[in-house]
Design an enzyme around this catalytic site. Structure first.
Site, mmCIF file in Angstrom:
data_model
loop_
_atom_site.group_PDB
_atom_site.id
_atom_site.type_symbol
_atom_site.label_atom_id
_atom_site.label_comp_id
_atom_site.label_asym_id
_atom_site.label_seq_id
_atom_site.Cartn_x
_atom_site.Cartn_y
_atom_site.Cartn_z
ATOM 1 N N LEU A 1 34.331 -5.786 3.705
ATOM 2 C CA LEU A 1 35.480 -5.750 2.810
ATOM 3 C C LEU A 1 36.234 -7.046 3.056
ATOM 4 O O LEU A 1 36.410 -7.446 4.214
ATOM 5 C CB LEU A 1 36.393 -4.559 3.123
ATOM 6 C CG LEU A 1 36.003 -3.188 2.564
ATOM 7 C CD1 LEU A 1 36.938 -2.127 3.126
ATOM 8 C CD2 LEU A 1 36.043 -3.181 1.043
ATOM 9 N N ASP A 2 36.712 -7.711 1.997
ATOM 10 C CA ASP A 2 37.402 -8.970 2.218
ATOM 11 C C ASP A 2 38.763 -8.741 2.873
ATOM 12 O O ASP A 2 39.264 -7.618 2.958
ATOM 13 C CB ASP A 2 37.518 -9.788 0.919
ATOM 14 C CG ASP A 2 38.375 -9.108 -0.135
ATOM 15 O OD1 ASP A 2 39.504 -8.697 0.196
ATOM 16 O OD2 ASP A 2 37.943 -9.005 -1.293
ATOM 17 N N LYS A 3 39.371 -9.808 3.333
ATOM 18 C CA LYS A 3 40.609 -9.749 4.110
ATOM 19 C C LYS A 3 41.713 -8.999 3.378
ATOM 20 O O LYS A 3 42.473 -8.236 3.982
ATOM 21 C CB LYS A 3 41.072 -11.171 4.447
ATOM 22 C CG LYS A 3 42.376 -11.235 5.217
ATOM 23 C CD LYS A 3 42.763 -12.683 5.493
ATOM 24 C CE LYS A 3 44.104 -12.772 6.213
ATOM 25 N NZ LYS A 3 44.498 -14.191 6.471
ATOM 26 N N ASP A 4 41.826 -9.194 2.064
ATOM 27 C CA ASP A 4 42.924 -8.615 1.297
ATOM 28 C C ASP A 4 42.647 -7.194 0.829
ATOM 29 O O ASP A 4 43.497 -6.585 0.178
ATOM 30 C CB ASP A 4 43.240 -9.501 0.082
ATOM 31 C CG ASP A 4 43.689 -10.890 0.503
ATOM 32 O OD1 ASP A 4 44.413 -10.993 1.508
ATOM 33 O OD2 ASP A 4 43.306 -11.869 -0.166
ATOM 34 N N SER A 5 41.462 -6.665 1.143
ATOM 35 C CA SER A 5 41.099 -5.305 0.742
ATOM 36 C C SER A 5 41.191 -4.368 1.942
ATOM 37 O O SER A 5 41.204 -4.799 3.092
ATOM 38 C CB SER A 5 39.684 -5.276 0.166
ATOM 39 O OG SER A 5 39.585 -6.123 -0.970
#
Length: 243
Positions: free
Chosen positions: A102-106
């Site tokens: 999952l990306d950093k902002d998710s």
């Protein structure tokens, strides 16, 4: 004495998938008996294998956790530039690796495990394993926009077409999406391609495993029922043969 290809051995140790193991070997991060390993190397149980200076061995007990990754945490174990890494917030006795990023902002559900074969199966796009997300965007979603995303969108920067997916409107600016592929930042790219910006993105399900009542930073071990079903989905032939 039986020999095992090094990338398979690293997967059995729960270090990463075989594909990522090949990358580690190419980067010179893996040594065998103190010597930098070369691609294609085979090892036995008597060899000492190290990754970034740490000795690894196949795990005795296969572990699988459901973990709620908070916003701001980076799915990495080695990036020295990441402010907060998975290992900073998930404290577990065994060394575990994420099966799908999952990306950093998710935020939301990550499956953490020391079973490299499980990671390999879950991350293989051709297996079309379902992942479910709750996505809020910056303005009301039109019927036309939802239809475009359901049918698949061509992403110019990746030169790829997304697969058809299932989308349900939850609120004017919020939708539930079920994807069967995992391109880099796929949902953000899909929304951007039709003029929307993602405000929040939470993964609530991976295959048969649900986020449930977990709070950010919390984890739980999968139940026996969940484990059996997950392995049956990932290794259907093995399940069919009762192995």
């Amino acid at each position: 004495m039986e020999e095992t290809r090094l990338n398979k051995y690293l997967a059995q140790c729960g270090v990463c998938s075989r594909r990522d193991a090949d990358k580690l070997i190419e980067q010179g991060a893996v040594t065998v008996n103190g010597q930098t390993a070369l691609p294609g190397r085979k090892v036995t149980e008597e060899d000492t294998v190290q990754v970034n200076g740490k000795t690894v061995r196949p795990g005795v007990r296969k572990v699988a956790l459901a973990f709620y990754k908070p916003v701001g945490v980076v799915c990495t174990e080695r990036d020295e530039h990441a402010e907060v890494k998975i290992t900073d917030v998930l404290h577990y006795p065994d060394r575990l690796t994420y099966a799908g990023r999952l990306d950093k902002d998710s935020e939301g559900l990550l499956i953490m495990t020391n079973d490299g074969d499980l990671i390999e199966s879950m991350m293989r796009g051709t297996n079309r394993h379902e992942k479910e997300y709750i996505v809020r965007v910056n303005k009301p979603l039109t019927d036309a926009a939802l239809d475009k995303m359901r049918k698949g969108i061509y992403l110019k920067e990746l030169r790829l077409m997304t697969r058809p997916c299932e989308i349900t409107r939850l609120e004017s600016d919020t939708m539930r999406m079920i994807l069967t592929q995992g391109m880099n930042r796929q949902i953000r790219r899909m929304c951007g391609a039709i003029g929307y910006q993602v405000r929040s993105l939470k993964r609530t399900r991976v295959m048969n495993i649900e986020l449930g009542m977990l709070k950010p930073g919390e984890y739980r071990e999968l139940t026996e029922e969940e484990r059996i079903r997950l392995y049956a989905l990932c290794f259907p032939e093995t399940a069919k043969n009762g192995e």
